[in-house]
Design a protein around this motif. Structure first.
Motif, PDB file in Angstrom:
ATOM      1  N   LEU A  48      63.113  18.533 -86.645  1.00  0.00           N
ATOM      2  CA  LEU A  48      63.534  20.100 -86.811  1.00  0.00           C
ATOM      3  C   LEU A  48      65.276  19.919 -86.931  1.00  0.00           C
ATOM      4  N   ARG A  49      65.874  18.844 -86.691  1.00  0.00           N
ATOM      5  CA  ARG A  49      67.196  18.706 -87.088  1.00  0.00           C
ATOM      6  C   ARG A  49      67.180  17.650 -88.741  1.00  0.00           C
ATOM      7  N   LEU A  50      65.680  17.181 -88.908  1.00  0.00           N
ATOM      8  CA  LEU A  50      65.872  16.399 -89.905  1.00  0.00           C
ATOM      9  C   LEU A  50      65.809  17.789 -90.880  1.00  0.00           C
ATOM     10  N   ALA A  51      64.908  18.250 -90.381  1.00  0.00           N
ATOM     11  CA  ALA A  51      64.398  19.359 -91.635  1.00  0.00           C
ATOM     12  C   ALA A  51      65.863  20.095 -92.288  1.00  0.00           C
ATOM     13  N   MET A  52      66.456  20.397 -91.229  1.00  0.00           N
ATOM     14  CA  MET A  52      67.624  21.020 -91.379  1.00  0.00           C
ATOM     15  C   MET A  52      68.937  20.288 -92.412  1.00  0.00           C
ATOM     16  N   ARG A  53      68.913  19.487 -92.199  1.00  0.00           N
ATOM     17  CA  ARG A  53      70.427  17.084 -92.032  1.00  0.00           C
ATOM     18  C   ARG A  53      69.693  17.535 -94.088  1.00  0.00           C
ATOM     19  N   ALA A  54      68.465  17.469 -94.046  1.00  0.00           N
ATOM     20  CA  ALA A  54      67.859  16.806 -94.915  1.00  0.00           C
ATOM     21  C   ALA A  54      68.042  17.667 -96.083  1.00  0.00           C
ATOM     22  N   GLY A  55      67.524  18.684 -95.694  1.00  0.00           N
ATOM     23  CA  GLY A  55      67.608  20.021 -97.211  1.00  0.00           C
ATOM     24  C   GLY A  55      66.419  19.991 -97.241  1.00  0.00           C
ATOM     25  N   GLY A  56      65.958  21.774 -97.751  1.00  0.00           N
ATOM     26  CA  GLY A  56      64.393  21.261 -98.369  1.00  0.00           C
ATOM     27  C   GLY A  56      63.675  21.351 -97.142  1.00  0.00           C
ATOM     28  N   GLY A  57      64.117  21.499 -96.397  1.00  0.00           N
ATOM     29  CA  GLY A  57      62.932  22.396 -95.147  1.00  0.00           C
ATOM     30  C   GLY A  57      63.525  23.626 -95.153  1.00  0.00           C
ATOM     31  N   PHE A  58      63.920  24.385 -94.804  1.00  0.00           N
ATOM     32  CA  PHE A  58      63.797  25.974 -94.349  1.00  0.00           C
ATOM     33  C   PHE A  58      64.505  26.408 -96.613  1.00  0.00           C
ATOM     34  N   GLY A  59      64.915  26.398 -96.912  1.00  0.00           N
ATOM     35  CA  GLY A  59      65.833  26.955 -98.268  1.00  0.00           C
ATOM     36  C   GLY A  59      64.546  26.920 -98.917  1.00  0.00           C
ATOM     37  N   LEU A  60      63.574  25.533 -99.466  1.00  0.00           N
ATOM     38  CA  LEU A  60      63.382  25.363-100.594  1.00  0.00           C
ATOM     39  C   LEU A  60      61.767  25.817-100.922  1.00  0.00           C
ATOM     40  N   GLY A  61      60.816  26.329 -99.182  1.00  0.00           N
ATOM     41  CA  GLY A  61      59.711  26.944 -99.195  1.00  0.00           C
ATOM     42  C   GLY A  61      60.216  29.071 -99.793  1.00  0.00           C
ATOM     43  N   LEU A 101      53.929  23.865-100.670  1.00  0.00           N
ATOM     44  CA  LEU A 101      55.504  22.970-101.472  1.00  0.00           C
ATOM     45  C   LEU A 101      55.675  21.741 -99.815  1.00  0.00           C
ATOM     46  N   SER A 102      56.069  22.331 -98.838  1.00  0.00           N
ATOM     47  CA  SER A 102      56.832  21.469 -98.119  1.00  0.00           C
ATOM     48  C   SER A 102      55.615  20.151 -97.350  1.00  0.00           C
ATOM     49  N   LEU A 103      54.156  20.462 -97.863  1.00  0.00           N
ATOM     50  CA  LEU A 103      53.424  19.430 -96.178  1.00  0.00           C
ATOM     51  C   LEU A 103      53.295  18.282 -97.532  1.00  0.00           C
TER      52      LEU A 103
END
Lengths: 249, 205, 52, 218
Positions: free
Chosen positions: D9-22, D62-64
């Motif tokens: 979860l931390r990686l998804a938030m920091r690297a971006g593209g996790g929450f936002g892109l989809g 997209l994020s798989l």
């Protein structure tokens, strides 16, 4: 280390033995298949009467039903071969599954085309999202994925393992998709059933050529899988020889 | 605790590389693997780590007792040094992040993100990870790549501490770590003959 | 000696033509690939034979 | 296990593209469809359930490749495979993290996009419930597809080809539940079938995915 092999079916899992066996079995099945398909289709096309309701379109059955049958049986054979590979690690089994992929895909395509062409006069449209046709379209997508995964992976054993896992999981989802398709479009095209339901009486004038044609398609599938497996075994041996050359040189 | 591997055969890409490899390692011992490039050092280490099955032979140690460190360090670029280490410590249910950082001289970099570390610093972090696994046997694949002389000495020290605490280590390396007590195994002598037991590609040759 | 196919002549003929074409493609593909691999293997075996 | 979830979860938030892109992709799709189909409310209302479900499906897809590919490249997957937690658990946790960062935001955003697509009033409840039940299956099935293709250089396109047919039952039952809701028909059957698929996939697919990962790590 390996126990002395006793005569059993598994012996043919040895590539050399398989090559020896298929050496005479392949021409035999190929000629039988050609003969049975020729007889079945000529009989079906030229010598059957028109149906009082469907007219001459009933003649499409001699292509449609055998190809649809082989489309499903090919996947079933791939499933069995994948399980044999995963459990008993027989290379020929994995390669036979690989060889069956394109054959099954083509059979699915024939079933789809003939189904669509048959549907045109019956439903007045080239394509209807009939549950059966839809399931076959989805089955075709599964075949495409399976073939693509085989050709994408470099290492042959890894490819065999991963495609076997895909085949098993895909089988479950293919059955689920079949029920989903029925659920999704139930009742819209009940009138134009494509295959002959078990209850209805079908005249021997149709049954006999249909059975001949079905036998022919079955033999053709067998012949093509034998030929394809022989090719895959040779390709594998070629790869092994190239690898060894590289190791020594 | 003892590692006994007997008559191992390993393959890569379906081609047998090594055969007849036997080794025995007791706590406090270190073993250095030598041999030309491509002779199967990495393959042997991955086999011992349980990442790939052996073609033949037995390994007495279950993979749960082994810590493997490969060419890649398994670091996350956007996590800090401390976060990277604590993650692996939590996975292995161990403490000792501070000790590990101190041992590899990373304490000052604790809050720096891994992406801002130099190659040598990353490598030090990857090696510090071994200390928080709590596993007795370390399998190290070229551990000293991109380390400077001082860091190599640090690394030699933590390996020695590990051995003194009853651990063991197998290393594939060409650099002299100053571990004079370590045994050396040259894998050049175990090269597999072209014809190997069936079951792999060789069955088709 | 074409049979009288009535008003569905186009559909029935088309179905047979398309299916036979697809079958021929499949058989031809399997055969050609088999021949290509067989030849390539023979080449490599000849080379390996010379060396060893 | 919790540490792995927290890290992902931390990686998804920091690297971006996790929450936002989809989520952004979902929004773009909901904007583009009316532009392509035309602004008539009736047409949009009729296709809205399908569009929303397909949008969720594609946004998920997209994020798989991030589920395992990044860990494979930097060597973490090797280390996780030798870690004390079972690889099946790793797969399940990573699928859960993927759902939390991709599936859950889609569920929450879907009603807003339903307004854009003129989704009929009664269907909003079914939309949220069906997505809530169905998107976990999308993440787990996707994790299986990602595990199959993790070793490949350009596995993204192939993974779509493998995963999308597997999504068929989920899509059919999910979209069917929403359109039945829109017509005021009972929705229990498709929702139960959807729940069955999610439960079955979650229970069994981590094993298949872990097997595929082990094969790929060899």
């Amino acid at each position: 280390m390996t126990p002395t092999p006793r005569p059993s079916l598994w012996e043919y899992a040895n590539p050399v033995k398989f090559m020896r066996l298929s050496d005479w079995l392949l021409p035999l099945t190929a000629w039988l298949a050609a003969a049975a398909i020729a007889v079945g289709l000529v009989w079906g096309f030229f010598l059957t009467p028109d149906d009082f309701r469907q007219g001459s379109t009933v003649k499409i059955i001699f292509l449609h039903v055998p190809s649809a049958l082989m489309a499903i049986n090919a996947w079933a054979m791939m499933l069995v071969a994948s399980l044999v590979w995963l459990i008993r690690r027989h290379h020929v089994s994995a390669l036979a599954a690989r060889a069956a992929g394109p054959v099954g895909a083509m059979m699915t395509l024939i079933a789809l085309f003939t189904g669509a062409i048959w549907g045109q006069p019956m439903w007045g449209t080239w394509w209807a999202w009939d549950p059966r046709l839809t399931s076959f379209l989805i089955l075709f997508l599964f075949y495409l994925g399976y073939i693509a995964l085989w050709s994408a992976i470099e290492d042959p054993d890894t490819a065999a393992d991963l495609t076997a896992v895909l085949c098993i999981v895909g089988s479950v989802f293919a059955v689920l998709s079949r029920y989903a398709a029925i659920f999704w479009n139930q009742g819209l095209h009940q009138g134009a059933s494509l295959s002959v339901a078990p209850g209805t009486r079908m005249d021997w004038a149709y049954k006999a050529p249909l059975y001949v044609s079905m036998t022919g398609f079955g033999l053709l599938f067998l012949a093509l899988v034998l030929a394809g497996t022989r090719t895959e075994i040779r390709a594998r041996r070629m790869k092994a020889l190239i690898n060894r050359e590289r190791m020594q040189g | 605790m003892e590692l006994v591997a007997s008559d191992l055969a390993c393959a890569r890409g379906g081609i047998a590389l090594l055969e007849g490899v036997s080794l025995r390692l007791t706590p406090g011992q270190a073993l250095i693997l030598r041999g030309p490039n491509g002779c199967g050092k990495t393959t042997l280490l991955r086999t011992l780590a349980g990442l790939q099955p052996a073609m033949a032979g037995t390994i007495s140690c279950p993979p749960e007792t082994v810590a493997y460190s490969g060419h890649a360090d398994g670091l996350k670029a956007v996590l800090s040094v401390r976060e990277n280490l604590s993650f692996w410590a939590q996975i292995h249910d161990r403490a000792g992040v501070g000790v590990a950082m101190a041992a590899m001289n990373l304490t000052e970099l604790a809050d720096r993100q891994a992406q801002n570390l130099s190659a040598g610093q990353k490598r030090r972090l990857g090696l510090a990870r071994l200390m928080v696994t709590g596993r007795w046997l370390w399998l190290l694949d070229e551990p000293t790549v991109s380390l400077d002389a001082a860091s190599v000495a640090l690394f030699g020290a933590i390996v020695r501490t590990h051995l003194a605490q009853g651990g063991a280590a197998i290393m594939a390396t060409h650099i002299d770590l100053g571990l004079n007590e370590a045994a050396v195994l040259d894998l050049g002598g175990f090269r597999a003959a072209p014809r190997a037991p069936d079951g792999f590609d060789e069955a088709f040759v | 000696m074409m049979p009288d196919l009535g008003r569905y002549a186009v559909e029935v003929t088309l179905a047979y033509a398309v299916s036979l074409a697809l079958l021929a493609t499949l058989v031809g593909w399997v055969w050609l690939r088999g021949r290509r691999v067989r030849r390539a293997l023979a080449d490599i075996e000849a080379r390996a034979g010379r060396k060893g | 296990m919790i540490a792995l979830l927290a890290r992902d979860l931390r990686l998804a938030m920091r690297a971006g593209g996790g929450f936002g892109l989809g989520l952004a992709f979902f929004l773009v799709l909901a904007v583009l469809v009316p532009l392509g189909v035309g602004p008539e409310g009736g047409t949009l209302a009729a296709i809205a359930p399908g569009i929303l479900w397909i949008g969720a499906l594609l946004a998920c897809l997209l994020s798989l490749d991030r589920i395992f590919a990044l860990d494979f490249e930097d060597g973490s997957l090797d280390l996780l495979a030798t870690a004390p937690i079972p690889l099946e658990g790793v797969v399940a946790v990573k699928a859960l993290a993927h759902w939390l960062t991709t599936g859950l935001p889609l569920v929450l955003a879907a009603p807003v996009l339903g307004i854009l697509l003129n989704l009929p009033g009664p269907a909003y409840g079914e939309l949220v419930v069906s997505l809530l039940i169905g998107t976990p299956a999308l993440s787990v099935i996707g994790a299986f597809g990602a595990a199959l293709t993790v070793g490949l250089k350009r596995g993204g396109l192939l993974m779509s080809l493998l995963v999308l047919p597997l999504y068929v039952p989920t899509l059919v039952f999910g979209a069917e539940a929403v359109s039945r809701g829109a017509q005021g028909l009972p929705v229990a059957t498709p929702l139960l079938l959807l729940a069955g698929i999610t439960a079955g996939s979650t229970a069994l697919l981590p094993f298949a995915a872990a097997l595929a990962l082990r094969i790929n790590l060899r």
